[in-house]
Design an enzyme around this catalytic site. Structure first.
Site, mmCIF file in Angstrom:
data_model
loop_
_atom_site.group_PDB
_atom_site.id
_atom_site.type_symbol
_atom_site.label_atom_id
_atom_site.label_comp_id
_atom_site.label_asym_id
_atom_site.label_seq_id
_atom_site.Cartn_x
_atom_site.Cartn_y
_atom_site.Cartn_z
ATOM 1 C CG HIS A 18 79.570 93.338 18.974
ATOM 2 N ND1 HIS A 18 78.672 93.667 17.994
ATOM 3 C CD2 HIS A 18 79.063 93.837 20.134
ATOM 4 C CE1 HIS A 18 77.647 94.320 18.538
ATOM 5 N NE2 HIS A 18 77.860 94.447 19.821
ATOM 6 C CE LYS A 42 66.853 96.252 21.720
ATOM 7 N NZ LYS A 42 68.093 96.237 22.489
ATOM 8 N NE ARG A 91 79.501 100.747 23.300
ATOM 9 C CZ ARG A 91 78.306 100.389 22.887
ATOM 10 N NH1 ARG A 91 78.022 100.433 21.611
ATOM 11 N NH2 ARG A 91 77.387 100.004 23.738
ATOM 12 C CB SER A 128 74.096 96.951 16.674
ATOM 13 O OG SER A 128 75.041 96.021 17.126
HETATM 14 P P1 ADP Z 1 73.044 95.141 23.953
HETATM 15 O O1 ADP Z 1 71.703 94.923 23.357
HETATM 16 O O2 ADP Z 1 73.275 94.446 25.244
HETATM 17 O O3 ADP Z 1 73.510 96.587 23.939
HETATM 18 P P2 ADP Z 1 74.980 94.726 21.883
HETATM 19 O O4 ADP Z 1 74.895 93.590 20.946
HETATM 20 O O5 ADP Z 1 74.799 96.094 21.321
HETATM 21 O O6 ADP Z 1 73.977 94.342 23.001
HETATM 22 O O7 ADP Z 1 76.368 94.701 22.630
HETATM 23 C C1 ADP Z 1 76.720 93.609 23.419
HETATM 24 C C2 ADP Z 1 77.963 93.928 24.214
HETATM 25 O O8 ADP Z 1 79.058 94.115 23.329
HETATM 26 C C3 ADP Z 1 77.894 95.237 25.004
HETATM 27 O O9 ADP Z 1 77.344 95.008 26.259
HETATM 28 C C4 ADP Z 1 79.326 95.633 25.093
HETATM 29 O O10 ADP Z 1 79.951 94.932 26.146
HETATM 30 C C5 ADP Z 1 79.919 95.126 23.805
HETATM 31 N N1 ADP Z 1 80.045 96.140 22.758
HETATM 32 C C6 ADP Z 1 79.091 96.742 22.029
HETATM 33 N N2 ADP Z 1 79.607 97.600 21.138
HETATM 34 C C7 ADP Z 1 80.939 97.554 21.305
HETATM 35 C C8 ADP Z 1 82.049 98.217 20.694
HETATM 36 N N3 ADP Z 1 81.888 99.133 19.725
HETATM 37 N N4 ADP Z 1 83.281 97.896 21.134
HETATM 38 C C9 ADP Z 1 83.426 97.003 22.109
HETATM 39 N N5 ADP Z 1 82.448 96.346 22.733
HETATM 40 C C10 ADP Z 1 81.217 96.617 22.347
#
Ligand code: ADP
Length: 165
Positions: A18, A42, A91, A128
């Site tokens: 992120h 959630k 990703r 995450s």
């Molecule tokens: P969600 O609940 O929408 O999946 P996340 O917090 O997991 O939310 O991720 C938010 C956004 O961050 C994703 O939609 C993606 O665009 C980006 N993201 C998540 N993981 C990565 C990563 N490892 N590298 C780059 N961008 C990421």
């Protein structure tokens, strides 16, 4: 009018993947808002205020990045804040189908554009939920999350309360 972008997500917790996207977005736009989506349906591992604290600490070095949260439609929040662009990290192709649909929906609902950024290959396997699983079983996540998250995970994981998602 400053050019503003938003990086939305659950950030439960924020990872280096992120942060890589946030940092790159902060070089392209005048202001970047990192916004935690509040989804009452959630249940995550971390409470909203903890996610915000971890994000605030991890992005403190960027002068043009701020942290916020929202409920409801992303495009409504964008319109309230004068934000014209959503920045999303991709990703793998598997991310693309759903992201494309959301981008097209947001464009058609409110003219909000989406910029897709290819993830840094260092973090293309990172999510995450995987971080939480690895940390729960005692694995080393120090290269995958910022220091603020390492501390929060260390305080949480021994109790065995890590959730999925
Ligand atoms: P969600 O609940 O929408 O999946 P996340 O917090 O997991 O939310 O991720 C938010 C956004 O961050 C994703 O939609 C993606 O665009 C980006 N993201 C998540 N993981 C990565 C990563 N490892 N590298 C780059 N961008 C990421």
């Amino acid at each position: 009018m400053p050019r503003r972008a938003i990086c939305p997500g659950s950030f439960d917790p924020v990872t280096c993947g992120h942060l890589d996207i946030v940092e790159r977005a902060s070089r392209i736009y005048d202001e970047v808002v990192v916004a935690v989506m509040i989804n009452p349906a959630k249940q995550g591992l971390f409470a909203l205020h903890e996610r915000i604290d971890m994000l605030t600490e991890a992005t403190a070095r960027y002068g043009n990045v701020s942290i916020d949260s929202f409920t409801g439609l992303l495009v409504d929040f964008c319109q309230q804040r004068g934000i014209g662009v959503v920045v999303k990290g991709l990703r793998a192709v598997s991310d693309f189908d759903y992201e494309l649909q959301m981008a097209q929906m947001n464009q058609s609902l409110a003219g909000v554009e989406t910029l897709f950024m290819p993830t840094n290959p260092l973090y293309s396997f990172l999510s995450s939920s995987l971080v939480k699983q690895v940390a729960l079983y005692g694995g080393d996540v120090s290269a995958l999350v910022p220091e603020s998250v390492q501390r929060h995970l260390a305080g949480r994981v021994p109790t065995g309360t890590a959730g999925a998602g």
